[in-house]
Design a protein around this motif. Structure first.
Motif, PDB file in Angstrom:
ATOM      1  N   SER A 157      29.913  36.132  51.185  1.00  0.00           N
ATOM      2  CA  SER A 157      29.285  37.398  50.788  1.00  0.00           C
ATOM      3  C   SER A 157      27.855  37.540  51.294  1.00  0.00           C
TER       4      SER A 157
ATOM      5  N   ASP B  70      33.353  31.118  32.065  1.00  0.00           N
ATOM      6  CA  ASP B  70      34.335  30.169  32.598  1.00  0.00           C
ATOM      7  C   ASP B  70      35.320  29.846  31.471  1.00  0.00           C
ATOM      8  N   PRO B  71      36.259  30.790  31.183  1.00  0.00           N
ATOM      9  CA  PRO B  71      37.064  30.692  29.958  1.00  0.00           C
ATOM     10  C   PRO B  71      37.803  29.370  29.796  1.00  0.00           C
TER      11      PRO B  71
ATOM     12  N   LEU C 111      26.292  45.311  42.167  1.00  0.00           N
ATOM     13  CA  LEU C 111      27.187  44.792  43.205  1.00  0.00           C
ATOM     14  C   LEU C 111      26.653  45.243  44.557  1.00  0.00           C
TER      15      LEU C 111
ATOM     16  N   HIS D  62      34.254  32.621  39.463  1.00  0.00           N
ATOM     17  CA  HIS D  62      34.506  32.564  40.915  1.00  0.00           C
ATOM     18  C   HIS D  62      33.195  32.535  41.694  1.00  0.00           C
ATOM     19  N   THR D  63      32.198  33.279  41.207  1.00  0.00           N
ATOM     20  CA  THR D  63      30.913  33.329  41.921  1.00  0.00           C
ATOM     21  C   THR D  63      30.253  31.955  41.933  1.00  0.00           C
TER      22      THR D  63
ATOM     23  N   ILE E 136      35.187  41.096  39.642  1.00  0.00           N
ATOM     24  CA  ILE E 136      36.051  41.033  38.445  1.00  0.00           C
ATOM     25  C   ILE E 136      35.183  41.151  37.197  1.00  0.00           C
ATOM     26  N   THR E 137      34.104  40.415  37.177  1.00  0.00           N
ATOM     27  CA  THR E 137      33.235  40.378  35.994  1.00  0.00           C
ATOM     28  C   THR E 137      32.611  41.740  35.738  1.00  0.00           C
TER      29      THR E 137
HETATM   30  N1  NAP Z   1      28.160  41.133  46.901  1.00  0.00           N
HETATM   31  C1  NAP Z   1      27.882  40.887  45.619  1.00  0.00           C
HETATM   32  O1  NAP Z   1      27.196  41.649  44.928  1.00  0.00           O
HETATM   33  C2  NAP Z   1      28.446  39.648  44.993  1.00  0.00           C
HETATM   34  C3  NAP Z   1      27.946  39.221  43.757  1.00  0.00           C
HETATM   35  C4  NAP Z   1      28.495  38.088  43.172  1.00  0.00           C
HETATM   36  C5  NAP Z   1      29.518  37.426  43.822  1.00  0.00           C
HETATM   37  N2  NAP Z   1      29.968  37.858  45.031  1.00  0.00           N
HETATM   38  C6  NAP Z   1      31.123  37.228  45.694  1.00  0.00           C
HETATM   39  O2  NAP Z   1      32.259  37.652  44.961  1.00  0.00           O
HETATM   40  C7  NAP Z   1      33.196  36.601  44.892  1.00  0.00           C
HETATM   41  C8  NAP Z   1      33.472  36.329  43.423  1.00  0.00           C
HETATM   42  O3  NAP Z   1      33.777  37.530  42.740  1.00  0.00           O
HETATM   43  P1  NAP Z   1      35.166  37.725  41.999  1.00  0.00           P
HETATM   44  O4  NAP Z   1      35.294  39.162  41.670  1.00  0.00           O
HETATM   45  O5  NAP Z   1      36.239  37.073  42.799  1.00  0.00           O
HETATM   46  O6  NAP Z   1      35.004  36.837  40.678  1.00  0.00           O
HETATM   47  P2  NAP Z   1      33.859  36.676  39.559  1.00  0.00           P
HETATM   48  O7  NAP Z   1      33.639  37.973  38.921  1.00  0.00           O
HETATM   49  O8  NAP Z   1      32.700  35.935  40.100  1.00  0.00           O
HETATM   50  O9  NAP Z   1      34.589  35.675  38.544  1.00  0.00           O
HETATM   51  C9  NAP Z   1      35.751  36.115  37.901  1.00  0.00           C
HETATM   52  C10 NAP Z   1      36.213  35.081  36.910  1.00  0.00           C
HETATM   53  O10 NAP Z   1      35.223  34.889  35.888  1.00  0.00           O
HETATM   54  C11 NAP Z   1      35.858  34.783  34.617  1.00  0.00           C
HETATM   55  N3  NAP Z   1      35.597  36.032  33.870  1.00  0.00           N
HETATM   56  C12 NAP Z   1      34.924  37.134  34.290  1.00  0.00           C
HETATM   57  N4  NAP Z   1      34.893  38.072  33.333  1.00  0.00           N
HETATM   58  C13 NAP Z   1      35.567  37.554  32.274  1.00  0.00           C
HETATM   59  C14 NAP Z   1      35.881  38.045  30.985  1.00  0.00           C
HETATM   60  N5  NAP Z   1      35.496  39.258  30.574  1.00  0.00           N
HETATM   61  N6  NAP Z   1      36.591  37.250  30.167  1.00  0.00           N
HETATM   62  C15 NAP Z   1      36.992  36.018  30.552  1.00  0.00           C
HETATM   63  N7  NAP Z   1      36.720  35.497  31.783  1.00  0.00           N
HETATM   64  C16 NAP Z   1      36.012  36.258  32.614  1.00  0.00           C
HETATM   65  C17 NAP Z   1      37.344  34.664  34.911  1.00  0.00           C
HETATM   66  O11 NAP Z   1      37.591  33.289  35.154  1.00  0.00           O
HETATM   67  P3  NAP Z   1      39.084  32.666  35.193  1.00  0.00           P
HETATM   68  O12 NAP Z   1      39.618  33.029  36.536  1.00  0.00           O
HETATM   69  O13 NAP Z   1      38.869  31.210  35.020  1.00  0.00           O
HETATM   70  O14 NAP Z   1      39.840  33.326  34.093  1.00  0.00           O
HETATM   71  C18 NAP Z   1      37.462  35.512  36.172  1.00  0.00           C
HETATM   72  O15 NAP Z   1      38.620  35.316  36.936  1.00  0.00           O
HETATM   73  C19 NAP Z   1      32.602  35.433  45.615  1.00  0.00           C
HETATM   74  O16 NAP Z   1      33.152  35.414  46.927  1.00  0.00           O
HETATM   75  C20 NAP Z   1      31.126  35.737  45.677  1.00  0.00           C
HETATM   76  O17 NAP Z   1      30.567  35.226  46.862  1.00  0.00           O
HETATM   77  C21 NAP Z   1      29.458  38.954  45.620  1.00  0.00           C
END
Ligand code: NAP
Length: 303
Positions: free
Chosen positions: A116, A168-169, A101, A143-144, A240-241
């Motif tokens: 980001s 993407d569940p 991260l 979300h990413t 989240i992931t």
């Molecule tokens: N700075 C960095 O290192 C970095 C890296 C990547 C992304 N980003 C930024 O971070 C933001 C996105 O991050 P985020 O934390 O909001 O979300 P995320 O981790 O990209 O996505 C989360 C979604 O993925 C699905 N998911 C993840 N893990 C799961 C699991 N174990 N089981 C089932 N579903 C799972 C779920 O989808 P559902 O909601 O459909 O259940 C969950 O809500 C974006 O703005 C992106 O630009 C930053």
């Protein structure tokens, strides 16, 4: 002898990267180097194993990937090898899950709107591409893909792009995202078994796995990846992931790169269930690296 620019044996960054790709290929094939071995890298990037003498580097996986070089290494080359060697040698390297991260000083990986870019600098972006090249699969949350529409390829470094894995569940992602259509690398979309209703996914392949209330069983998901030959997995985000992998004891290492910026309330990085006592805190073995203007914390966990 000091390593000078004209020394033909000098291990520069390019040669060190060739060595790391060579070692990663062995780890990916399930046959990592586990004993002390000397290597020399030719000008064309060819790696010769077991050659001592000028320009050779000896790697000792059993001593946490300790490094010895016949020539004095430039500090940047030594740092690079020290950062990546534990990912590519030793028994643990044939099956490895590493997260990353890039976050602000106030623990955010993106603004509230999801922007980001530039939380961390160009050196850290290249680090992401290097990690992709060293692993079989790069995994991100829905979300990413929704917010960034990333390519998840190795376009800034040499080395093949990994298989892209998206969680993407409920299959809610729009089909116009690049991972569904650009053919830049193979893509697997993991969804819940009850979400597959014959849905087209462009060029990507759907993989249905049992879903629980709190998301996928990540150990079952990693086993499904291993059955496809994807044993080295890089979890690139978002918060989240990565948090779910960490909370489920499914990460061997986490790289947290901190940029010198405060973002205010946005998208958080690691969020774990709270604890009452400091002694219950998760305390990984940690190394620190300077990466451009950022600081990278390399956290190792016992799984
Ligand atoms: N700075 C960095 O290192 C970095 C890296 C990547 C992304 N980003 C930024 O971070 C933001 C996105 O991050 P985020 O934390 O909001 O979300 P995320 O981790 O990209 O996505 C989360 C979604 O993925 C699905 N998911 C993840 N893990 C799961 C699991 N174990 N089981 C089932 N579903 C799972 C779920 O989808 P559902 O909601 O459909 O259940 C969950 O809500 C974006 O703005 C992106 O630009 C930053």
């Amino acid at each position: 002898m000091e390593g000078s620019g004209s020394d033909p044996h000098r291990l520069d960054e390019e040669k060190a990267w060739s060595l790391l790709l060579f070692l990663a290929a062995r780890a990916r094939a399930g046959d990592p180097f586990v004993g002390a071995t000397a290597f020399r890298v030719g000008d064309d990037g060819t790696v010769v194993e077991g050659s001592n003498g000028d320009g050779a580097v000896t790697i000792r996986p059993e001593r946490d990937a300790a490094l010895e070089a016949e020539l004095e290494l430039a500090p940047a080359v030594r740092e690079m090898l020290e950062l990546y060697l534990p990912l590519v040698v030793g028994r643990q390297s044939s099956e490895l899950v590493v997260g990353h991260l890039g976050q602000s000083l106030d623990g955010q990986i993106a603004t509230a709107s999801g922007a980001s870019a530039y939380v961390t600098g160009p050196a850290n972006i290249r680090h992401l591409h290097r990690l992709r090249a060293l692993f079989d699969a790069v995994l991100v949350g829905a979300h990413t893909v929704e917010r960034d529409d990333p390519q998840l390829t190795t376009r800034l470094v040499s080395g093949a792009s990994p298989t892209r894995v998206v969680l993407d569940p409920t299959l809610r992602l729009a089909q116009d995202r690049r991972v569904f259509r650009d053919r830049a690398a193979k893509t697997l979309i993991f969804c819940r078994e009850d979400a597959t209703e014959a849905r087209a996914c462009g060029e990507a392949e759907l993989v249905a796995v049992p879903g629980r209330g709190d998301g996928f069983d990540l150990h079952a998901l990693l086993a499904a990846l291993r059955r496809r030959g994807l044993r080295r997995v890089f979890v690139e985000g978002g918060g989240i992931t990565v948090s779910r992998f960490l909370a489920n004891g499914a990460l061997d290492r986490l790289h947290v790169t901190v940029g010198s910026v405060f973002l205010g309330v946005g998208r958080p990085g690691v969020v774990l269930p709270g604890i009452d006592e400091i002694r219950s805190a998760l305390r990984p073995r940690t190394r620190r690296f300077l990466m451009g203007d950022d600081v990278l914390f390399d956290c190792a966990f016992d799984r």
